[in-house]
Write a protein that holds these residues in place. Structure first.
Motif, mmCIF file in Angstrom:
data_model
loop_
_atom_site.group_PDB
_atom_site.id
_atom_site.type_symbol
_atom_site.label_atom_id
_atom_site.label_comp_id
_atom_site.label_asym_id
_atom_site.label_seq_id
_atom_site.Cartn_x
_atom_site.Cartn_y
_atom_site.Cartn_z
ATOM 1 N N GLU A 75 0.843 -1.199 0.000
ATOM 2 C CA GLU A 75 0.000 0.000 0.000
ATOM 3 C C GLU A 75 0.879 1.250 0.000
ATOM 4 O OE1 GLU A 75 -3.285 2.258 2.822
ATOM 5 O OE2 GLU A 75 -2.949 0.113 3.100
ATOM 6 N N VAL A 76 0.692 2.124 -1.005
ATOM 7 C CA VAL A 76 1.511 3.333 -1.136
ATOM 8 C C VAL A 76 0.982 4.419 -0.204
ATOM 9 C CG1 VAL A 76 2.267 5.164 -2.710
ATOM 10 C CG2 VAL A 76 2.144 2.791 -3.514
ATOM 11 N N HIS A 77 1.910 5.019 0.540
ATOM 12 C CA HIS A 77 1.594 6.111 1.458
ATOM 13 C C HIS A 77 2.365 7.346 1.029
ATOM 14 C CE1 HIS A 77 -0.288 3.383 4.432
ATOM 15 N NE2 HIS A 77 0.604 2.520 3.958
ATOM 16 N N ASP A 78 1.679 8.493 0.929
ATOM 17 C CA ASP A 78 2.338 9.772 0.687
ATOM 18 C C ASP A 78 2.854 10.296 2.025
ATOM 19 O OD1 ASP A 78 1.831 10.006 -2.115
ATOM 20 O OD2 ASP A 78 -0.250 10.508 -1.641
ATOM 21 N N VAL A 79 4.101 10.775 2.019
ATOM 22 C CA VAL A 79 4.724 11.291 3.235
ATOM 23 C C VAL A 79 5.179 12.715 2.950
ATOM 24 C CG1 VAL A 79 6.565 10.937 4.923
ATOM 25 C CG2 VAL A 79 5.494 8.946 3.817
ATOM 26 N N SER A 80 4.775 13.641 3.777
ATOM 27 C CA SER A 80 5.136 15.040 3.560
ATOM 28 C C SER A 80 6.605 15.274 3.906
ATOM 29 C CB SER A 80 4.250 15.954 4.410
ATOM 30 O OG SER A 80 4.418 15.645 5.783
ATOM 31 N N ALA A 81 7.164 16.372 3.408
ATOM 32 C CA ALA A 81 8.552 16.736 3.726
ATOM 33 C C ALA A 81 8.705 16.807 5.237
ATOM 34 C CB ALA A 81 8.909 18.075 3.087
ATOM 35 N N GLY A 82 9.722 16.154 5.755
ATOM 36 C CA GLY A 82 9.956 16.102 7.194
ATOM 37 C C GLY A 82 9.232 14.967 7.881
ATOM 38 N N GLY A 83 8.365 14.249 7.148
ATOM 39 C CA GLY A 83 7.640 13.120 7.724
ATOM 40 C C GLY A 83 8.575 11.959 8.024
ATOM 41 N N ILE A 84 8.227 11.195 9.055
ATOM 42 C CA ILE A 84 9.064 10.092 9.529
ATOM 43 C C ILE A 84 8.238 8.817 9.547
ATOM 44 C CG2 ILE A 84 10.478 9.244 11.443
ATOM 45 C CD1 ILE A 84 10.718 12.236 12.306
ATOM 46 N N VAL A 85 8.819 7.739 9.022
ATOM 47 C CA VAL A 85 8.133 6.451 8.947
ATOM 48 C C VAL A 85 9.000 5.404 9.635
ATOM 49 C CG1 VAL A 85 7.174 4.695 7.404
ATOM 50 C CG2 VAL A 85 7.158 7.107 6.703
ATOM 51 N N ARG A 86 8.440 4.681 10.611
ATOM 52 C CA ARG A 86 9.130 3.559 11.257
ATOM 53 C C ARG A 86 8.565 2.269 10.672
ATOM 54 N NH1 ARG A 86 7.078 -0.627 14.108
ATOM 55 N NH2 ARG A 86 8.683 -1.761 15.170
ATOM 56 N N VAL A 87 9.462 1.329 10.320
ATOM 57 C CA VAL A 87 9.047 0.074 9.704
ATOM 58 C C VAL A 87 9.661 -1.090 10.488
ATOM 59 C CG1 VAL A 87 8.947 -1.252 7.569
ATOM 60 C CG2 VAL A 87 9.006 1.240 7.456
ATOM 61 N N ALA A 88 8.806 -2.016 10.918
ATOM 62 C CA ALA A 88 9.266 -3.212 11.624
ATOM 63 C C ALA A 88 10.063 -4.107 10.678
ATOM 64 C CB ALA A 88 8.063 -3.971 12.187
ATOM 65 N N PRO A 89 10.984 -4.918 11.224
ATOM 66 C CA PRO A 89 11.839 -5.750 10.372
ATOM 67 C C PRO A 89 11.078 -6.615 9.376
ATOM 68 C CG PRO A 89 12.645 -5.805 12.616
ATOM 69 C CD PRO A 89 11.329 -5.076 12.655
ATOM 70 N N GLU A 90 9.966 -7.224 9.801
ATOM 71 C CA GLU A 90 9.259 -8.190 8.952
ATOM 72 C C GLU A 90 8.294 -7.562 7.950
ATOM 73 O OE1 GLU A 90 6.894 -7.340 12.589
ATOM 74 O OE2 GLU A 90 8.987 -7.882 12.288
ATOM 75 N N MET A 91 8.091 -6.235 7.996
ATOM 76 C CA MET A 91 7.171 -5.545 7.083
ATOM 77 C C MET A 91 7.829 -5.361 5.716
ATOM 78 S SD MET A 91 4.312 -3.456 6.523
ATOM 79 C CE MET A 91 3.678 -3.462 8.155
ATOM 80 N N VAL A 92 7.136 -5.767 4.639
ATOM 81 C CA VAL A 92 7.644 -5.548 3.289
ATOM 82 C C VAL A 92 7.515 -4.064 2.977
ATOM 83 C CG1 VAL A 92 7.363 -6.072 0.832
ATOM 84 C CG2 VAL A 92 7.022 -7.875 2.549
ATOM 85 N N ARG A 93 8.634 -3.461 2.538
ATOM 86 C CA ARG A 93 8.671 -2.023 2.264
ATOM 87 C C ARG A 93 9.491 -1.736 1.032
ATOM 88 N NH1 ARG A 93 12.590 -2.242 6.539
ATOM 89 N NH2 ARG A 93 11.143 -3.791 7.262
ATOM 90 N N ASN A 94 9.158 -0.607 0.390
ATOM 91 C CA ASN A 94 10.006 -0.070 -0.666
ATOM 92 C C ASN A 94 9.612 1.376 -0.927
ATOM 93 O OD1 ASN A 94 7.633 -1.477 -2.065
ATOM 94 N ND2 ASN A 94 8.474 -0.310 -3.773
ATOM 95 N N LEU A 95 10.573 2.153 -1.385
ATOM 96 C CA LEU A 95 10.333 3.538 -1.760
ATOM 97 C C LEU A 95 9.886 3.575 -3.213
ATOM 98 C CD1 LEU A 95 13.492 5.114 -0.095
ATOM 99 C CD2 LEU A 95 11.150 5.069 0.802
ATOM 100 N N CYS A 96 8.995 4.507 -3.535
ATOM 101 C CA CYS A 96 8.520 4.630 -4.904
ATOM 102 C C CYS A 96 8.296 6.108 -5.215
ATOM 103 C CB CYS A 96 7.237 3.818 -5.113
ATOM 104 S SG CYS A 96 5.952 4.109 -3.895
#
Length: 127
Positions: A75-96
């Motif tokens: 699921e793609v999430h928009d993150v504003s400038a200065g926004g911070i995202v924490r991701v658990a080890p087992e969560m599938v993630r990628n930047l797009c």
């Protein structure tokens, strides 16, 4: 590193490509002398997508310097400038990047599993 600190201008660090895709990255871990975390600056150009992955035993925190997009469990999430995202080890993630502007991210990983050149815990799911 001198007196317990270091200062690095990311633009002074040459860009490389990630080992699994063509996205540009500046590996900042060694220039900063980090020993307890890994740090990369990731430059995601319009239309680029980094490889979906997890990390065995390594939590990641992404800081959007310019505004950007991150996919978490598909699921793609928009993150504003200065926004911070924490991701658990087992969560599938990628930047797009589904925009017309370059996205700049700082990616912090702790604990620093593997080395700067060999991510060690980087896991790409097989289809």
């Amino acid at each position: 590193m001198t007196n317990g600190f270091s200062i690095v201008a990311p633009d002074d660090v040459p860009t490389e490509q990630f080992q699994t895709c063509e996205t540009a990255v500046r590996k900042l871990t060694e220039p900063l002398g980090c020993t307890e975390l890994r740090l990369n600056q990731v430059l995601v150009e319009p239309g680029e997508v980094t490889t979906p992955h997890t990390h065995e035993g390594q939590e990641e925190v992404f800081v959007s310097m310019t505004g950007g997009q991150i996919s978490l469990a598909g699921e793609v999430h928009d993150v504003s400038a200065g926004g911070i995202v924490r991701v658990a080890p087992e969560m599938v993630r990628n930047l797009c990047n589904h925009t017309d502007e370059t996205h700049v991210w700082l990616a912090f990983g702790a604990p620093p599993v593997g080395t700067v050149d060999d991510f060690g815990s980087y896991v790409v799911e097989e289809d």
